[in-house]
Design a protein around this motif. Structure first.
Motif, short mmCIF file in Angstrom:
data_model
loop_
_atom_site.label_atom_id
_atom_site.label_comp_id
_atom_site.label_asym_id
_atom_site.label_seq_id
_atom_site.Cartn_x
_atom_site.Cartn_y
_atom_site.Cartn_z
N ALA A 1 -2.07 22.88 96.95
CA ALA A 1 -2.83 23.60 98.03
C ALA A 1 -3.43 24.17 97.47
CB ALA A 1 -1.79 24.25 98.66
N ALA A 2 -2.70 25.52 96.66
CA ALA A 2 -3.25 27.15 96.05
C ALA A 2 -4.98 26.58 95.14
CB ALA A 2 -2.97 27.72 95.16
N ALA A 3 -4.28 24.95 94.16
CA ALA A 3 -5.45 24.60 93.79
C ALA A 3 -7.07 24.33 94.11
CB ALA A 3 -5.08 24.19 92.61
N GLN A 4 -6.51 24.05 94.96
CA GLN A 4 -7.45 23.58 96.21
C GLN A 4 -7.96 24.69 96.83
OE1 GLN A 4 -6.08 21.12 99.96
NE2 GLN A 4 -8.18 20.53 100.26
N LEU A 5 -7.50 25.56 97.22
CA LEU A 5 -8.53 26.40 97.60
C LEU A 5 -9.34 27.78 96.47
CD1 LEU A 5 -5.72 28.34 99.76
CD2 LEU A 5 -8.06 27.77 100.92
N LEU A 6 -8.46 27.64 95.09
CA LEU A 6 -9.19 28.03 94.08
C LEU A 6 -10.57 27.13 93.70
CD1 LEU A 6 -6.93 29.11 91.70
CD2 LEU A 6 -8.13 30.63 93.39
N ALA A 7 -10.71 25.73 94.33
CA ALA A 7 -11.65 24.87 94.11
C ALA A 7 -12.78 25.11 95.31
CB ALA A 7 -11.21 23.54 94.22
N MET A 8 -12.36 25.20 96.12
CA MET A 8 -13.60 25.73 97.38
C MET A 8 -14.60 26.54 97.02
SD MET A 8 -10.64 25.39 100.13
CE MET A 8 -11.60 26.15 101.33
N ARG A 9 -16.03 26.49 96.47
CA ARG A 9 -17.26 26.76 95.43
C ARG A 9 -17.66 27.08 96.89
NH1 ARG A 9 -14.60 30.76 92.78
NH2 ARG A 9 -16.80 31.08 91.75
N GLY A 10 -17.60 26.54 98.03
CA GLY A 10 -19.49 26.86 98.68
C GLY A 10 -19.94 25.85 98.30
N GLN A 11 -19.89 24.61 98.06
CA GLN A 11 -20.39 23.25 96.56
C GLN A 11 -21.28 21.96 97.52
OE1 GLN A 11 -18.64 22.78 93.29
NE2 GLN A 11 -19.78 25.22 92.12
N GLY A 12 -20.59 22.33 98.84
CA GLY A 12 -20.82 20.45 99.84
C GLY A 12 -22.05 20.98 100.64
N GLU B 1 -9.14 35.25 86.79
CA GLU B 1 -8.57 36.89 87.47
C GLU B 1 -7.02 35.92 89.08
OE1 GLU B 1 -10.22 39.65 89.96
OE2 GLU B 1 -11.03 37.58 90.57
N LEU B 2 -7.21 35.03 88.51
CA LEU B 2 -6.28 33.96 90.13
C LEU B 2 -6.04 32.84 89.39
CD1 LEU B 2 -8.87 34.40 93.08
CD2 LEU B 2 -7.08 35.59 92.62
N ASP B 3 -4.69 32.60 89.35
CA ASP B 3 -4.20 31.09 88.85
C ASP B 3 -2.88 31.25 90.00
OD1 ASP B 3 -2.10 30.14 87.20
OD2 ASP B 3 -4.27 29.54 86.55
N PRO B 4 -2.77 28.98 90.33
CA PRO B 4 -1.63 29.41 91.42
C PRO B 4 -0.11 29.49 90.84
CG PRO B 4 -3.00 26.85 90.80
CD PRO B 4 -3.81 28.74 89.95
N GLY B 5 -0.42 29.72 89.43
CA GLY B 5 1.58 30.24 89.41
C GLY B 5 1.44 32.22 88.96
N ASN B 6 0.28 32.90 89.51
CA ASN B 6 0.49 34.06 88.74
C ASN B 6 1.53 34.77 90.34
OD1 ASN B 6 -0.98 34.18 87.16
ND2 ASN B 6 -3.15 35.31 87.91
N MET B 7 1.88 35.78 90.90
CA MET B 7 2.01 36.69 92.03
C MET B 7 1.10 36.46 92.42
SD MET B 7 5.28 37.37 90.94
CE MET B 7 5.93 38.99 92.29
N ALA B 8 1.70 36.53 94.14
CA ALA B 8 0.43 36.39 95.16
C ALA B 8 1.78 37.95 96.53
CB ALA B 8 0.82 35.54 95.90
N LEU B 9 1.13 38.08 97.22
CA LEU B 9 1.96 38.91 98.29
C LEU B 9 1.52 38.29 99.52
CD1 LEU B 9 -1.34 41.83 97.71
CD2 LEU B 9 1.16 41.97 97.48
N PHE B 10 0.79 37.16 99.35
CA PHE B 10 1.83 36.63 100.28
C PHE B 10 1.90 34.94 99.82
CE2 PHE B 10 0.51 38.97 104.13
CZ PHE B 10 1.52 39.96 104.06
#
Length: 203
Positions: free
Chosen positions: A22-33, A89-98
């Protein structure tokens, strides 16, 4: 629903692999549709205004009803990088606040209802603004990629206040009744170090 000491183990959750996907899906959402038409955009903006009002009024059970069972709610920590550094800068494996599922959200709402959370007694007053809304079609019928910016102002007691600015990426899904539910959400603050006392709020 959430104030009767529920069995949170029965609430919808995600496996670690599902959360990372799901995190990878969010990172791939770049407004290209393809951008949605004006009628759909108006409905999505109306949904965003409703959600903001529910959070401002602390109608958390009503807000919880807007969340999909497979919700992934993510607020990743941003890492400072020099421009020459090719690492993301962002990665699914990094720490997260939520890094939460719908069950985790239920626990947080249950804590607020318990009246035992000192950071919310007296309660915080909120003003939540959502703007710059863009929405795009996805490969799945009835799901929309939504980008927005937000301002969240908080005041508690006399002089305790904080203002947070950020951006959101959402995956909204059309419900059978014609409304929307939030299936994915990424919250991005323009900070690598959190500059507020707590995050006992929802975004």
């Amino acid at each position: 629903m959430l104030d009767r000491k529920p069995d949170y183990s029965t609430y919808p959750t995600l496996t670690q692999d599902e959360a990372r996907a799901a995190a990878a899906q969010l990172l791939a959402m770049r407004g290209q549709g393809n951008p949605v038409d004006d009628a759909v955009l108006a409905k999505i903006e109306r949904f965003g205004r409703l959600e903001a009002r529910l959070l401002d009024e602390e109608r958390y059970d009503d807000w919880y009803a807007l969340l999909a069972d497979d919700l992934f709610y993510w607020m990743p920590l941003r890492q400072n990088r020099f421009r020459r550094d090719a690492r993301p800068e962002l990665d699914p494996g990094n720490m997260a606040l939520f890094d939460e599922s719908k069950a985790d959200i239920a626990v947080r709402i249950g804590r607020i209802h318990s009246n035992l959370v000192w950071t919310e007694d007296p309660p915080t007053r909120h003003v939540y603004l959502v703007t710059n809304v863009e929405a795009f079609e996805t490969d799945v019928s009835g799901e929309y990629e939504v980008h927005s910016a937000f301002v969240q102002y908080r005041n508690r007691s006399e002089h305790d206040e904080a203002t947070l600015f950020g951006r959101r990426r959402d995956l909204l899904r059309v419900k059978p009744n014609g409304g929307f539910e939030i299936a994915r959400r990424m919250i991005l603050l323009p900070q690598s170090v959190l500059l507020t006392k707590n995050l006992s709020v929802f975004f």
